[in-house]
Design a protein around this motif. Structure first.
Motif, PDB file in Angstrom:
ATOM      1  N   ILE A   1     -26.957   0.327 -23.531  1.00 32.51           N
ATOM      2  CA  ILE A   1     -25.515   0.587 -23.423  1.00 32.51           C
ATOM      3  C   ILE A   1     -25.224   1.377 -22.157  1.00 32.51           C
ATOM      4  O   ILE A   1     -24.284   1.072 -21.409  1.00 32.51           O
ATOM      5  CB  ILE A   1     -25.009   1.350 -24.664  1.00 32.51           C
ATOM      6  N   THR A   2     -26.036   2.387 -21.890  1.00 31.25           N
ATOM      7  CA  THR A   2     -25.832   3.226 -20.717  1.00 31.25           C
ATOM      8  C   THR A   2     -25.941   2.417 -19.434  1.00 31.25           C
ATOM      9  O   THR A   2     -25.096   2.543 -18.531  1.00 31.25           O
ATOM     10  CB  THR A   2     -26.865   4.371 -20.718  1.00 31.25           C
ATOM     11  N   ARG A   3     -26.958   1.596 -19.318  1.00 33.24           N
ATOM     12  CA  ARG A   3     -27.101   0.769 -18.124  1.00 33.24           C
ATOM     13  C   ARG A   3     -25.917  -0.169 -17.944  1.00 33.24           C
ATOM     14  O   ARG A   3     -25.402  -0.333 -16.832  1.00 33.24           O
ATOM     15  CB  ARG A   3     -28.407  -0.022 -18.201  1.00 33.24           C
ATOM     16  N   ALA A   4     -25.475  -0.774 -19.030  1.00 31.60           N
ATOM     17  CA  ALA A   4     -24.339  -1.695 -18.935  1.00 31.60           C
ATOM     18  C   ALA A   4     -23.073  -0.966 -18.513  1.00 31.60           C
ATOM     19  O   ALA A   4     -22.292  -1.470 -17.689  1.00 31.60           O
ATOM     20  CB  ALA A   4     -24.127  -2.397 -20.279  1.00 31.60           C
ATOM     21  N   ARG A   5     -22.866   0.244 -19.045  1.00 28.59           N
ATOM     22  CA  ARG A   5     -21.652   0.985 -18.711  1.00 28.59           C
ATOM     23  C   ARG A   5     -21.687   1.487 -17.266  1.00 28.59           C
ATOM     24  O   ARG A   5     -20.655   1.493 -16.586  1.00 28.59           O
ATOM     25  CB  ARG A   5     -21.483   2.172 -19.672  1.00 28.59           C
ATOM     26  N   ILE A   6     -22.846   1.909 -16.800  1.00 24.45           N
ATOM     27  CA  ILE A   6     -22.945   2.372 -15.413  1.00 24.45           C
ATOM     28  C   ILE A   6     -22.729   1.217 -14.448  1.00 24.45           C
ATOM     29  O   ILE A   6     -22.026   1.361 -13.435  1.00 24.45           O
ATOM     30  CB  ILE A   6     -24.304   3.057 -15.188  1.00 24.45           C
ATOM     31  N   ALA A   7     -23.300   0.053 -14.743  1.00 30.40           N
ATOM     32  CA  ALA A   7     -23.086  -1.117 -13.881  1.00 30.40           C
ATOM     33  C   ALA A   7     -21.610  -1.499 -13.840  1.00 30.40           C
ATOM     34  O   ALA A   7     -21.053  -1.778 -12.765  1.00 30.40           O
ATOM     35  CB  ALA A   7     -23.936  -2.285 -14.370  1.00 30.40           C
ATOM     36  N   LEU A   8     -20.959  -1.505 -14.992  1.00 28.02           N
ATOM     37  CA  LEU A   8     -19.527  -1.815 -15.042  1.00 28.02           C
ATOM     38  C   LEU A   8     -18.709  -0.774 -14.289  1.00 28.02           C
ATOM     39  O   LEU A   8     -17.788  -1.116 -13.534  1.00 28.02           O
ATOM     40  CB  LEU A   8     -19.064  -1.859 -16.498  1.00 28.02           C
ATOM     41  N   ALA A   9     -19.030   0.489 -14.504  1.00 31.73           N
ATOM     42  CA  ALA A   9     -18.294   1.560 -13.825  1.00 31.73           C
ATOM     43  C   ALA A   9     -18.405   1.417 -12.314  1.00 31.73           C
ATOM     44  O   ALA A   9     -17.418   1.601 -11.585  1.00 31.73           O
ATOM     45  CB  ALA A   9     -18.824   2.928 -14.271  1.00 31.73           C
ATOM     46  N   GLY A  10     -19.600   1.081 -11.822  1.00 32.28           N
ATOM     47  CA  GLY A  10     -19.765   0.918 -10.384  1.00 32.28           C
ATOM     48  C   GLY A  10     -18.931  -0.223  -9.828  1.00 32.28           C
ATOM     49  O   GLY A  10     -18.286  -0.077  -8.776  1.00 32.28           O
ATOM     50  N   ARG A  11     -18.949  -1.368 -10.497  1.00 30.36           N
ATOM     51  CA  ARG A  11     -18.145  -2.492 -10.028  1.00 30.36           C
ATOM     52  C   ARG A  11     -16.654  -2.155 -10.052  1.00 30.36           C
ATOM     53  O   ARG A  11     -15.909  -2.489  -9.122  1.00 30.36           O
ATOM     54  CB  ARG A  11     -18.411  -3.723 -10.900  1.00 30.36           C
ATOM     55  N   ARG A  12     -16.217  -1.515 -11.107  1.00 31.63           N
ATOM     56  CA  ARG A  12     -14.795  -1.185 -11.236  1.00 31.63           C
ATOM     57  C   ARG A  12     -14.382  -0.116 -10.232  1.00 31.63           C
ATOM     58  O   ARG A  12     -13.272  -0.172  -9.682  1.00 31.63           O
ATOM     59  CB  ARG A  12     -14.499  -0.745 -12.675  1.00 31.63           C
ATOM     60  N   LEU A  13     -15.246   0.845  -9.982  1.00 30.19           N
ATOM     61  CA  LEU A  13     -14.951   1.853  -8.965  1.00 30.19           C
ATOM     62  C   LEU A  13     -14.796   1.200  -7.603  1.00 30.19           C
ATOM     63  O   LEU A  13     -13.865   1.524  -6.841  1.00 30.19           O
ATOM     64  CB  LEU A  13     -16.063   2.897  -8.938  1.00 30.19           C
ATOM     65  N   ALA A  14     -15.680   0.284  -7.258  1.00 30.94           N
ATOM     66  CA  ALA A  14     -15.578  -0.403  -5.968  1.00 30.94           C
ATOM     67  C   ALA A  14     -14.261  -1.153  -5.849  1.00 30.94           C
ATOM     68  O   ALA A  14     -13.612  -1.134  -4.793  1.00 30.94           O
ATOM     69  CB  ALA A  14     -16.750  -1.368  -5.802  1.00 30.94           C
ATOM     70  N   PHE A  15     -13.847  -1.817  -6.925  1.00 29.49           N
ATOM     71  CA  PHE A  15     -12.588  -2.567  -6.901  1.00 29.49           C
ATOM     72  C   PHE A  15     -11.403  -1.643  -6.636  1.00 29.49           C
ATOM     73  O   PHE A  15     -10.542  -1.931  -5.794  1.00 29.49           O
ATOM     74  CB  PHE A  15     -12.403  -3.302  -8.231  1.00 29.49           C
ATOM     75  N   ILE A  16     -11.354  -0.521  -7.350  1.00 26.88           N
ATOM     76  CA  ILE A  16     -10.265   0.443  -7.170  1.00 26.88           C
ATOM     77  C   ILE A  16     -10.247   0.983  -5.746  1.00 26.88           C
ATOM     78  O   ILE A  16      -9.204   1.025  -5.073  1.00 26.88           O
ATOM     79  CB  ILE A  16     -10.416   1.598  -8.177  1.00 26.88           C
ATOM     80  N   VAL A  17     -11.405   1.422  -5.261  1.00 28.50           N
ATOM     81  CA  VAL A  17     -11.482   2.053  -3.947  1.00 28.50           C
ATOM     82  C   VAL A  17     -11.167   1.061  -2.838  1.00 28.50           C
ATOM     83  O   VAL A  17     -10.440   1.376  -1.888  1.00 28.50           O
ATOM     84  CB  VAL A  17     -12.866   2.698  -3.748  1.00 28.50           C
ATOM     85  N   GLN A  18     -11.697  -0.130  -2.935  1.00 31.84           N
ATOM     86  CA  GLN A  18     -11.452  -1.143  -1.907  1.00 31.84           C
ATOM     87  C   GLN A  18      -9.959  -1.394  -1.752  1.00 31.84           C
ATOM     88  O   GLN A  18      -9.444  -1.521  -0.632  1.00 31.84           O
ATOM     89  CB  GLN A  18     -12.169  -2.452  -2.298  1.00 31.84           C
ATOM     90  N   GLN A  19      -9.258  -1.462  -2.876  1.00 29.52           N
ATOM     91  CA  GLN A  19      -7.812  -1.685  -2.838  1.00 29.52           C
ATOM     92  C   GLN A  19      -7.080  -0.472  -2.280  1.00 29.52           C
ATOM     93  O   GLN A  19      -6.113  -0.601  -1.511  1.00 29.52           O
ATOM     94  CB  GLN A  19      -7.300  -1.999  -4.245  1.00 29.52           C
ATOM     95  N   ALA A  20      -7.529   0.727  -2.657  1.00 29.47           N
ATOM     96  CA  ALA A  20      -6.770   1.941  -2.337  1.00 29.47           C
ATOM     97  C   ALA A  20      -6.862   2.345  -0.872  1.00 29.47           C
ATOM     98  O   ALA A  20      -5.960   3.006  -0.353  1.00 29.47           O
ATOM     99  CB  ALA A  20      -7.256   3.091  -3.221  1.00 29.47           C
ATOM    100  N   VAL A  21      -7.936   1.980  -0.189  1.00 34.49           N
ATOM    101  CA  VAL A  21      -8.112   2.451   1.206  1.00 34.49           C
ATOM    102  C   VAL A  21      -7.915   1.332   2.230  1.00 34.49           C
ATOM    103  O   VAL A  21      -8.326   1.469   3.383  1.00 34.49           O
ATOM    104  CB  VAL A  21      -9.514   3.090   1.382  1.00 34.49           C
ATOM    105  N   ARG A  22      -7.257   0.272   1.841  1.00 33.65           N
ATOM    106  CA  ARG A  22      -7.060  -0.862   2.773  1.00 33.65           C
ATOM    107  C   ARG A  22      -6.347  -0.435   4.043  1.00 33.65           C
ATOM    108  O   ARG A  22      -6.564  -1.018   5.104  1.00 33.65           O
ATOM    109  CB  ARG A  22      -6.296  -1.989   2.083  1.00 33.65           C
ATOM    110  N   ASP A  23      -5.452   0.534   3.947  1.00 35.45           N
ATOM    111  CA  ASP A  23      -4.711   0.937   5.135  1.00 35.45           C
ATOM    112  C   ASP A  23      -5.596   1.644   6.164  1.00 35.45           C
ATOM    113  O   ASP A  23      -5.172   1.850   7.303  1.00 35.45           O
ATOM    114  CB  ASP A  23      -3.567   1.868   4.743  1.00 35.45           C
ATOM    115  N   LEU A  24      -6.807   2.024   5.777  1.00 38.32           N
ATOM    116  CA  LEU A  24      -7.697   2.766   6.674  1.00 38.32           C
ATOM    117  C   LEU A  24      -8.604   1.876   7.488  1.00 38.32           C
ATOM    118  O   LEU A  24      -9.377   2.372   8.311  1.00 38.32           O
ATOM    119  CB  LEU A  24      -8.530   3.754   5.862  1.00 38.32           C
ATOM    120  N   TYR A  25      -8.524   0.553   7.278  1.00 41.13           N
ATOM    121  CA  TYR A  25      -9.372  -0.347   8.071  1.00 41.13           C
ATOM    122  C   TYR A  25      -8.648  -1.648   8.351  1.00 41.13           C
ATOM    123  O   TYR A  25      -7.561  -1.885   7.840  1.00 41.13           O
ATOM    124  CB  TYR A  25     -10.704  -0.625   7.361  1.00 41.13           C
TER     125      TYR A  25
END
Length: 324
Positions: free
Chosen positions: A300-324
């Motif tokens: 469960i822990t491995r699955a949740r960490i993998a999901l959290a990482g993918r979701r964090l990347a999605f959020i961050v990629q969208q949020a900092v678009r104006d910086l690149y």
């Protein structure tokens, strides 16, 4: 779902009503995944960012001065360190903050993110597993805090330092939302009418430890990622496994609002974390962690960490678009 849609979900009428109500309690000892777990989430997220987004994140963290000891680190290592900062900051601030009303403005959310003042409740969003997810009050401010910090991260009018602070908090809180015992509690038999604070008042003994030592159930789950440090063979082996697991995720699982992640974690706590406990025959009132429970919890822990990482990347990629 795009970044604007996520913000719309997070800023719903229901959410604002919760913020205004301030009906939250303190959950003692709430740390979410330990340092290794938070670093692993950042490693998975980093691997999903575009090179342009990686450079933008590196510059945000390099140029800020509030989060200590990041300037001389490579960008990925700086992000891992920044993701740990909210827990460190919280320990430097006041011990409680439970009586402080939730922020009402974005400026207040930003100020508390910078100082750590009254941020303990930002790390959890507990619900009683005996009741339906959507039909009960929430103990904690995780959902609201994450919404506010995502908005701050994506605000091009803010300074780079303010956005770096928001990045640290978003990185940390996304991971918190994926730890089942940061979203759920159950009735405490020893304290009628009270919840167990995400397993903090539940004592477990791990049969795999020699000698078995008493731990809270909450801490036991926090420690599941282990204690490998970046640069070690164990850390690199585990993150390689997580990266492979993250690549296998369906994209439809990624672009979902944080409330969905919290409900996932709640469901895991209700259906697997608590039901899997076995009474310790030698210690009345305590539970014994057996190998079958540990194996399931590790998965469960491995699955949740993998999901959290993918979701964090999605959020961050969208949020900092104006910086690149």
């Amino acid at each position: 779902m795009n970044f604007a849609s996520i913000l719309a979900c997070l800023r719903s009428k229901y959410l604002h009503a919760l913020v205004a109500g301030g009906l939250y309690m303190l959950s003692p000892g709430a740390y979410a995944w330990n340092a290794t777990g938070h670093r692993e989430v950042a490693v998975v997220a980093w691997s999903e960012l575009s090179p342009k987004a990686q450079r933008a994140i590196g510059l945000l963290l390099k140029e800020q001065t509030l989060i200590p000891n990041l300037q001389n680190l490579p960008a990925e290592e700086a992000w891992m360190a920044a993701a740990l900062w909210p827990d460190e900051l919280r320990e430097q601030a006041e011990l409680s903050g439970s009586a402080v009303p939730p922020p009402k403005t974005m400026q207040q959310w930003l100020h508390r993110a910078q100082t750590g003042e009254a941020t303990r409740r930002w790390h959890f969003a507990d619900r009683d597993i005996a009741k339906p997810f959507n039909q009960q009050p929430v103990l904690g401010l995780l959902e609201q805090a994450l919404a506010a910090q995502i908005q701050l991260l994506g605000d091009a009018s803010l300074s780079q330092q303010d956005r770096a602070v928001a990045l640290a908090w978003v990185s940390h809180l996304v991971a918190d939302a994926h730890q089942p015992l940061h979203t759920a509690s159950r009735q405490d038999p020893a304290r009628p009418g009270q919840l167990d604070a995400g397993g903090n008042t539940v004592t477990v003994f791990d049969a795999g430890r020699r000698p078995p030592e008493p731990l809270s159930l909450h801490r036991w789950w926090d420690e599941l990622p282990g204690h490998a440090r970046p640069g070690t063979v164990r850390f690199e082996t585990e993150t390689a496994r997580l990266l492979r697991q993250a690549q296998q995720l369906n994209n439809n699982e990624i672009a979902t609002p944080p409330r969905h992640w919290i409900e996932e974690s709640f469901t895991l706590a209700r259906d697997q974390v608590y039901p899997g406990l076995v009474d310790d025959p030698d210690k009345p009132g305590a539970f014994l962690i057996r190998q079958d429970y540990w194996l399931e919890a590790r998965d469960i822990t491995r699955a949740r960490i993998a999901l959290a990482g993918r979701r964090l990347a999605f959020i961050v990629q969208q949020a900092v678009r104006d910086l690149y």
